[in-house]
Design a protein around this motif. Structure first.
Motif, PDB file in Angstrom:
ATOM      1  N   ASP A 168       2.286   2.145  -3.646  1.00  0.00           N
ATOM      2  CA  ASP A 168       1.129   2.130  -4.529  1.00  0.00           C
ATOM      3  C   ASP A 168       1.461   2.786  -5.856  1.00  0.00           C
ATOM      4  O   ASP A 168       1.858   3.941  -5.906  1.00  0.00           O
ATOM      5  N   VAL A 216      -6.827  -2.864   0.908  1.00  0.00           N
ATOM      6  CA  VAL A 216      -6.314  -3.276  -0.394  1.00  0.00           C
ATOM      7  C   VAL A 216      -6.199  -4.790  -0.403  1.00  0.00           C
ATOM      8  O   VAL A 216      -5.705  -5.393   0.551  1.00  0.00           O
ATOM      9  N   LEU A 262      -5.122  -5.481  -8.218  1.00  0.00           N
ATOM     10  CA  LEU A 262      -5.460  -4.976  -6.889  1.00  0.00           C
ATOM     11  C   LEU A 262      -6.831  -4.319  -6.898  1.00  0.00           C
ATOM     12  O   LEU A 262      -7.196  -3.647  -7.855  1.00  0.00           O
ATOM     13  N   GLU A 286       0.822  -1.199   0.000  1.00  0.00           N
ATOM     14  CA  GLU A 286       0.000   0.000   0.000  1.00  0.00           C
ATOM     15  C   GLU A 286       0.866   1.262   0.000  1.00  0.00           C
ATOM     16  O   GLU A 286       0.500   2.289  -0.540  1.00  0.00           O
ATOM     17  N   LYS A 316      -8.850  -1.663  -4.403  1.00  0.00           N
ATOM     18  CA  LYS A 316      -8.660  -0.774  -3.258  1.00  0.00           C
ATOM     19  C   LYS A 316      -9.961  -0.050  -2.966  1.00  0.00           C
ATOM     20  O   LYS A 316     -10.571   0.534  -3.866  1.00  0.00           O
TER      21      LYS A 316
END
Length: 385
Positions: A306, A356, A344, A303, A346
């Motif tokens: 990112d 996430v 991913l 995270e 989120k």
């Protein structure tokens, strides 16, 4: 969700700069080619179309993955980061390359960290750091061990002199020994401030939650802990382990990288050999029914790495629903199965914002994405992804 922007395992690059007549063909070329290079090859599969099968049968007598490998080798002028094996590698023009392996796994980086600390250096100065113009393929988190994906290790001790046991996936009575000096331990290769706790049995009547960290170590004696200090608890949604939830602490500026053995070895050769980690010691008291802890995780390092500002978002919208380990994307999401697999997801707003996860399966007809880990807070139709 992030687009895969570096998923090119095999590329054909045409070197066409300058006039063709100015290029001198290498003397060992089998025949004139289009000046082709293969970059990142190495995952060969047998052909499936009949024309190619027939061609390979006529050329080599068989049509397996090895013939595909052979054809690429014989018809390529240059290859980079494609390993055809020692005997073939020595026969071809090879462009050297650097394989960068940034290690966050404790067993590999322990010695480096300790050497840096002993010299008053920041061990992260020995690691590769990316500049702002770097594109990061964050979707590879599902298939690599080089990223710390937020899984904490944990164990429990029965007393102040007990060497400890690893946490059982079925659930452990982690506070069974607190009255005798025992405790619940969690640790990781890097510092962390969030602990997501999953209970297989809720505790009843708990109070007095205390979290400690190694604030002093003996660097000349294997980094053993010489002092534990109490951390400041900022949030406890487990309510003293009466339910699954998250515990968040303020980052301790004097948190030390420490070896837990002696006395705690947790039946782990790494600890028994003096390996270090960032550890927390957790105690909670006065239960009428003690909790059983089955899993602990933390916010993935991913995270904080990112790549969204660089690689973009493939789909966004308001989710329709959520489950323990699923999320139903907006109706505008793709109708094709596994479109978002290994990407991913989120949650950017609403219930469970900030979480996430990696998508492991996707149903196009229902828009349901299955994720790799259960949600800490189950999402619902109020969230944005």
């Amino acid at each position: 969700m992030h687009k895969t922007v570096l998923a090119c395992l095999s590329l054909l690059l045409l070197f066409v700069s300058g006039a063709w007549s100015q290029y001198q063909l290498p003397p060992n070329r089998r025949y004139p080619s289009s000046l082709v290079a293969i970059v990142g090859g190495g995952s060969w599969e047998a052909p499936t179309d009949q024309d190619t099968i027939n061609q390979f049968l006529s050329m080599y007598g068989s049509a397996t993955a090895n013939e595909v490998k052979r054809w690429e080798f014989e018809n390529t002028d240059l290859f980079c980061s494609a390993d055809f094996g020692p005997s073939w590698n020595q026969q071809k023009t090879v462009l050297g390359y650097i394989y960068v392996h940034t290690v966050l796994e404790p067993k590999s980086s322990d010695g480096l960290k300790k050497r840096a600390i002993l010299r008053g250096l920041n061990y992260e100065d020995f690691s590769l750091h990316y500049s702002v113009d770097t594109i990061i393929n964050t979707t590879s988190i599902s298939v690599t061990d080089t990223f710390w994906s937020g899984v904490l290790e944990a164990g429990v001790t029965d007393s102040s002199i007990h060497s400890g046991n690893k946490l059982s996936s079925t659930g452990d009575d982690v506070f069974r020994g607190v009255n005798n000096g025992g405790a619940f331990f969690v640790w990781a290769p890097l510092p962390f401030v969030d602990i997501h706790v999953t209970l297989s049995r809720n505790g009843v009547g708990g109070s007095g939650l205390v979290i400690e960290y190694p604030s002093q170590v003996d660097m000349n004696n294997g980094f053993i802990v010489t002092q534990w200090s109490q951390a400041t608890i900022l949030e406890d949604t487990t309510n003293n382990f009466s339910q699954s939830g998250t515990i968040r602490i303020a980052f301790p500026a004097d948190w030390k990288y420490a070896a837990l053995y002696p006395p705690y070895r947790f039946v782990d050769p790494y600890f028994f050999g003096g390996g270090g980690s960032y550890a927390l010691r957790i105690k909670c008291f006065n239960f009428s029914t003690r909790p059983l802890v089955s899993k602990v995780t933390t916010t993935p390092a991913l995270e904080y790495l990112d790549g969204e500002p660089y690689v973009g978002v493939l789909h966004e919208g308001t989710a329709q629903a959520g489950g323990t380990n699923t999320i139903t994307l907006a109706s505008s999401a793709s109708s094709s199965n596994d479109t978002y697999k290994s990407m991913l997801v989120k949650i950017t707003g609403g219930t469970g914002a900030g979480q996430v996860r990696v998508i492991t399966a996707y149903s196009g007809s229902t828009r349901v994405a299955t994720v790799d880990q259960n949600w800490n807070t189950v999402p619902d139709s109020t969230l944005a992804v």
